[in-house]
Scaffold this active site. Structure first.
Site, PDB file in Angstrom:
ATOM      1  N   THR A 112       0.825  -1.209   0.000  1.00  0.00           N
ATOM      2  CA  THR A 112       0.000   0.000   0.000  1.00  0.00           C
ATOM      3  C   THR A 112       0.859   1.258   0.000  1.00  0.00           C
ATOM      4  O   THR A 112       1.995   1.234   0.469  1.00  0.00           O
ATOM      5  CB  THR A 112      -0.890  -0.016   1.262  1.00  0.00           C
ATOM      6  OG1 THR A 112      -1.509   1.254   1.427  1.00  0.00           O
ATOM      7  CG2 THR A 112      -0.084  -0.285   2.524  1.00  0.00           C
ATOM      8  N   ASP A 113       0.278   2.353  -0.479  1.00  0.00           N
ATOM      9  CA  ASP A 113       0.995   3.636  -0.427  1.00  0.00           C
ATOM     10  C   ASP A 113       1.108   4.165   1.002  1.00  0.00           C
ATOM     11  O   ASP A 113       1.882   5.091   1.269  1.00  0.00           O
ATOM     12  CB  ASP A 113       0.323   4.687  -1.327  1.00  0.00           C
ATOM     13  CG  ASP A 113      -1.147   4.958  -1.001  1.00  0.00           C
ATOM     14  OD1 ASP A 113      -1.685   4.361  -0.049  1.00  0.00           O
ATOM     15  OD2 ASP A 113      -1.755   5.785  -1.719  1.00  0.00           O
ATOM     16  N   GLU A 114       0.333   3.575   1.926  1.00  0.00           N
ATOM     17  CA  GLU A 114       0.359   4.073   3.313  1.00  0.00           C
ATOM     18  C   GLU A 114       1.707   3.858   3.995  1.00  0.00           C
ATOM     19  O   GLU A 114       1.965   4.459   5.037  1.00  0.00           O
ATOM     20  CB  GLU A 114      -0.741   3.407   4.137  1.00  0.00           C
ATOM     21  CG  GLU A 114      -2.116   3.754   3.632  1.00  0.00           C
ATOM     22  CD  GLU A 114      -3.216   3.343   4.589  1.00  0.00           C
ATOM     23  OE1 GLU A 114      -2.950   3.162   5.772  1.00  0.00           O
ATOM     24  OE2 GLU A 114      -4.346   3.208   4.113  1.00  0.00           O
ATOM     25  N   TYR A 130      -1.725  -0.700  11.242  1.00  0.00           N
ATOM     26  CA  TYR A 130      -1.873  -1.359   9.925  1.00  0.00           C
ATOM     27  C   TYR A 130      -0.703  -1.040   9.003  1.00  0.00           C
ATOM     28  O   TYR A 130      -0.024  -1.939   8.498  1.00  0.00           O
ATOM     29  CB  TYR A 130      -3.198  -0.946   9.260  1.00  0.00           C
ATOM     30  CG  TYR A 130      -3.218  -1.231   7.770  1.00  0.00           C
ATOM     31  CD1 TYR A 130      -3.236  -2.535   7.292  1.00  0.00           C
ATOM     32  CD2 TYR A 130      -3.172  -0.183   6.834  1.00  0.00           C
ATOM     33  CE1 TYR A 130      -3.225  -2.801   5.927  1.00  0.00           C
ATOM     34  CE2 TYR A 130      -3.173  -0.438   5.466  1.00  0.00           C
ATOM     35  CZ  TYR A 130      -3.194  -1.750   5.011  1.00  0.00           C
ATOM     36  OH  TYR A 130      -3.170  -2.014   3.673  1.00  0.00           O
ATOM     37  N   LYS A 137       2.367  -3.375   7.337  1.00  0.00           N
ATOM     38  CA  LYS A 137       2.571  -3.516   5.880  1.00  0.00           C
ATOM     39  C   LYS A 137       3.997  -3.100   5.526  1.00  0.00           C
ATOM     40  O   LYS A 137       4.666  -3.753   4.717  1.00  0.00           O
ATOM     41  CB  LYS A 137       1.559  -2.675   5.095  1.00  0.00           C
ATOM     42  CG  LYS A 137       0.130  -3.179   5.120  1.00  0.00           C
ATOM     43  CD  LYS A 137      -0.054  -4.579   4.555  1.00  0.00           C
ATOM     44  CE  LYS A 137       0.178  -4.657   3.056  1.00  0.00           C
ATOM     45  NZ  LYS A 137      -0.151  -6.023   2.547  1.00  0.00           N
TER      46      LYS A 137
END
Ligand code: NAD
Ligand code: TDX
Length: 332
Positions: free
Chosen positions: A120-122, A147, A151
């Site tokens: 993810t870009d997060e 979260y 990741k």
């Protein structure tokens, strides 16, 4: 190719499985624990001779070793995926996102299996609203939530396994997805199904946070492109230039569903809420020639509203429990 797709009964994984079986002659084995987020019905109607669902956990080393040994490639979607849940109970995020990924890459290393890791870009943290730069493959990791930190940890494990053990892996970091089969806990389906139920949409805080939306079918075509043509050891960012603030998204949903544009409520903001994500996908576009098919977010959103209206049987069973959880958290 015979693909092992982890998390294939979830939102993006199931979209990928449908895409692969429709557009290629690859066969697919899905490994999915069918947690609250997995739904067997998302895989209905797939061809029996090229598709199999194995219900099991990615932390089960014996099962993962056998299935990885039988596959030509692993595409790893399985994760605990919801930020709000990670703020209330982080432990499953560590187990699935960190230990689960470790279990898979150990098996892929042993068998020499091609591995694609979905992320993810997060992992890059957030941007200011007026920052002229977007995330690129060179942006330093700076995750905010339980979260996104798990990741980020899983991405770093994959990178280390490439460098230390020669794992034949690629990684992709994608922006926010929308489309069919997304759990009603997530922003867009939560608001669409609220409106269907006559409930006002719920906006966290002032609603100024920006997300960069991509249709799940475009994410799927990008992953397939990277799996088939990506360079081993490389990371590719996936995005479709779809930046929108949350308030505009809610207003668009309300208008498309025939409601007044201001018929929503503000609720308690998310702790540590990332302000803005934005992806620069130049590398994927120039190196591998990928392009999104959904150029227009509003058209994709209209298709998604139609899908939720026509598939109440798919989401209805989860709606009450999801809203009860938000009620407990003060976000209902
Ligand atoms: P999801 O929550 O809808 O689906 C996750 C799936 O994984 C479910 O089917 C669940 O049953 C399964 N699963 C969970 N724990 C498992 C375990 N221990 N063993 C086996 N299966 C397990 O998630 P999603 O939104 O489809 O996200 C899929 C992947 O894409 C994740 O890795 C996520 O980080 C990544 N991603 C998501 C987005 C997004 O906008 N949703 C954006 C970028 C990247
Ligand atoms: O009711 C809501 N109201 C609201 O304003 C909900 C559920 C969310 N929001 C806001 C929070 C975010 O700014 O909407 C935005 C999107 O929220 P989510 O759907 O929870 O997505 P996000 O936290 O951005 O993370 C998603 O994209 C990146 C996925 O859930 C992650 O798995 C992915 O990595």
């Amino acid at each position: 190719m015979k693909l092992l797709v982890t998390g294939g009964a979830g939102f993006i994984g199931s979209n990928f499985v449908h895409h692969v079986l429709k557009t290629t002659d690859h066969s697919v084995v899905v490994l999915d624990a069918l947690t609250y987020a997995g739904n067997r019905a998302s895989l209905d109607g797939l061809p029996d001779d090229r598709f199999e669902l194995v219900v099991g956990d990615i932390t089960d080393a014996v099962l993962v070793d056998r299935l990885t040994g039988e596959a030509d490639a692993v595409v790893h979607y399985a994760a605990e995926s919801h930020n709000d849940n990670s703020l209330h109970d982080p432990r499953p995020f560590l187990d699935t996102n960190i230990v689960g990924t470790y279990t898979l890459i150990e098996a892929a290393r042993k068998h020499g299996t091609r591995f694609h890791h979905i992320s993810t870009d997060e992992v890059y943290g957030d941007l200011e609203l007026d920052d002229p730069d977007r995330f690129t493959e060179q942006t330093p990791y700076n995750p905010s939530s339980p979260y996104s930190s798990t990741k980020a940890g899983s991405d770093l494990l994959v990178r280390a396994w490439v460098r230390s053990f020669g794992l034949r892996a690629t990684i992709s970091n994608c922006s926010n997805n929308y489309g069919p089969y997304q759990h009603v806990e997530k922003f867009i389906p939560r608001q669409i199904t609220n409106v269907i139920d006559g409930v006002r949409p719920k906006l966290y805080g002032a609603g100024q946070n920006v997300r960069d939306w991509i249709h799940a079918s475009d994410h799927s075509s990008a992953v397939l492109t990277i799996l088939e043509q990506g360079r081993i050891g490389e990371t590719y960012l996936i995005g479709a230039d779809g930046e929108e603030d949350n308030r505009s998204v809610v207003e668009t949903i309300l208008e498309a569903m025939g409601q007044p544009k201001d018929a929503y409520d503000h609720v308690t903001d998310r702790a540590g809420h990332d302000l803005r994500y934005a992806i620069d996908s130049t590398k994927l576009r120039t190196e591998l020639g990928w392009r999104p098919a959904y150029g227009d977010f509003r058209a994709g959103l209209a298709d998604t509203i139609t899908w939720y209206r026509e598939h109440e049987d798919w989401w209805r069973a989860q709606k009450a429990a999801t809203e009860a959880r938000y009620q407990q958290q003060g976000q209902a």
